[in-house]
Design an enzyme around this catalytic site. Structure first.
Site, PDB file in Angstrom:
ATOM      1  CG  HIS A   1       5.354   5.173   9.168  1.00 17.05           C
ATOM      2  ND1 HIS A   1       4.807   5.421   7.939  1.00 17.05           N
ATOM      3  CD2 HIS A   1       5.547   3.830   9.202  1.00 17.05           C
ATOM      4  CE1 HIS A   1       4.650   4.300   7.278  1.00 17.05           C
ATOM      5  NE2 HIS A   1       5.101   3.315   8.014  1.00 17.05           N
TER       6      HIS A   1
ATOM      7  CG  HIS B   1       8.008  -0.022  10.726  1.00 22.68           C
ATOM      8  ND1 HIS B   1       6.879  -0.805  10.752  1.00 22.68           N
ATOM      9  CD2 HIS B   1       7.819   0.861   9.708  1.00 22.68           C
ATOM     10  CE1 HIS B   1       6.035  -0.426   9.806  1.00 22.68           C
ATOM     11  NE2 HIS B   1       6.587   0.575   9.141  1.00 22.68           N
TER      12      HIS B   1
ATOM     13  CG  HIS C   1       8.838   1.894   4.718  1.00 23.29           C
ATOM     14  ND1 HIS C   1       9.170   2.738   5.753  1.00 23.29           N
ATOM     15  CD2 HIS C   1       7.626   1.363   5.040  1.00 23.29           C
ATOM     16  CE1 HIS C   1       8.198   2.727   6.649  1.00 23.29           C
ATOM     17  NE2 HIS C   1       7.252   1.898   6.250  1.00 23.29           N
TER      18      HIS C   1
ATOM     19  CB  SER D   1      -0.924  -0.005   1.218  1.00 26.80           C
ATOM     20  OG  SER D   1      -0.153  -0.121   2.388  1.00 26.80           O
ATOM     21  CD  GLU D   2       3.140   3.436   3.228  1.00 29.20           C
ATOM     22  OE1 GLU D   2       3.094   4.374   2.406  1.00 29.20           O
ATOM     23  OE2 GLU D   2       2.782   3.547   4.406  1.00 29.20           O
TER      24      GLU D   2
HETATM   25 ZN   LIG Z   1       5.659   1.408   7.436  1.00 27.53          ZN
END
Ligand SMILES: [Zn+2]
Length: 262
Positions: free
Chosen positions: A158, A97, A95, A75-76
């Site tokens: 985030h 975390h 990406h 979804s990113e």
């Molecule tokens: Zn994320």
């Protein structure tokens, strides 16, 4: 086709690496690679990136349309495509975390302290991109502000995002970013997050420019006699390999540390 399989396997390998390093939990994170001007390979949504197989990787175009693959892209995807659109020199986006970096992103603190020579030379400042709701246009808009001037960003509340000329570079930048955040955090606990002086940062940046850490010629570098050193000085205007660049970064760091300890 062979090249696509190679990149799909590499994406799986990097997915496993970020999962094993604890940079993501459950189905978090996303990885992409540019394989052509208008074609990208990207990871699927709702799948653990630690257990990817090449058949799960999706091929998309620059508008995000699926060209090949049975899974649904992350979804990113807009965040990845924004980076590629703004930076034609970028061929990979990552990406995740990572806990320490994400803690800084939650606290709203950019990684802009010059605390270690290695980080100054190879990573540089990592700014904070303002919070955007995941999957919306808010995220690419916030990233756009920083994408031309840095090698990665903290995404407020985030996680972190890095980009590079290839996936190994984007991964190394992420590892370095998280390591810097961790050391910064520990030194803050010790109440000793003392920064390098402006003068010493300027020296580092001068050395970095002189040694062509950004992939330019290492001309004029006083590299000591040694196994790989001669090779570095003799390549002159030729393209440097990533290994050569890493060796130069190490050499700069050692020189500066020696100078600082005098
Ligand atoms: Zn994320």
């Amino acid at each position: 086709m062979i090249i696509e399989i190679k990149y799909k396997k590499l994406i799986c390998e990097i997915g496993k690496r970020v999962y094993d390093k604890g940079f993501i939990a459950a189905n978090d994170g996303n990885i992409s690679v540019r394989i052509d001007e208008d074609e990208f390979l990207i990871t699927p949504t709702n799948v653990s990136k630690g257990f990817l197989t090449p058949d799960m990787i999706i091929k998309v175009d620059s508008a995000g349309n699926v060209l090949e693959g049975d899974y649904k892209p992350t979804s990113e995807i807009k965040m990845h495509l924004l980076v590629y659109h703004e930076r034609p020199d970028v061929h990979a986006v990552l990406h995740v975390h990572p806990p320490y970096a994400t803690a800084f992103a939650i606290a709203g603190i950019p990684l802009n302290q010059a605390i270690m020579p290695e980080a100054v030379v190879s990573l540089g400042t990592i700014p904070l991109a303002h919070y955007g709701t995941p999957s919306t246009d808010e995220v690419p808009k916030a990233v756009k502000t920083h994408v031309h001037d840095y090698q990665g960003v903290l995404l407020e509340n985030h996680g972190a995002l890095t980009w590079g000329k290839n996936l190994e570079q984007a991964y190394n930048l992420m590892e370095s970013l998280e390591f810097t955040a961790k050391i910064n955090w520990i030194s803050r606990l010790l109440k000793g997050d003392r920064e390098l002086s402006k003068e010493n940062v300027a020296k580092l940046l001068d050395l970095k420019a002189m040694m062509g850490v950004d992939g330019i010629s290492p001309k004029g570098v006083d590299v000591p006699e040694g196994t790989h050193a001669k090779k570095v000085t003799s390549v002159n205007e030729q393209t440097l390999s990533e290994r050569d660049i890493n060796l130069i970064v190490d050499r700069v760091t050692t020189s500066v540390l020696n100078a600082l300890n005098k």
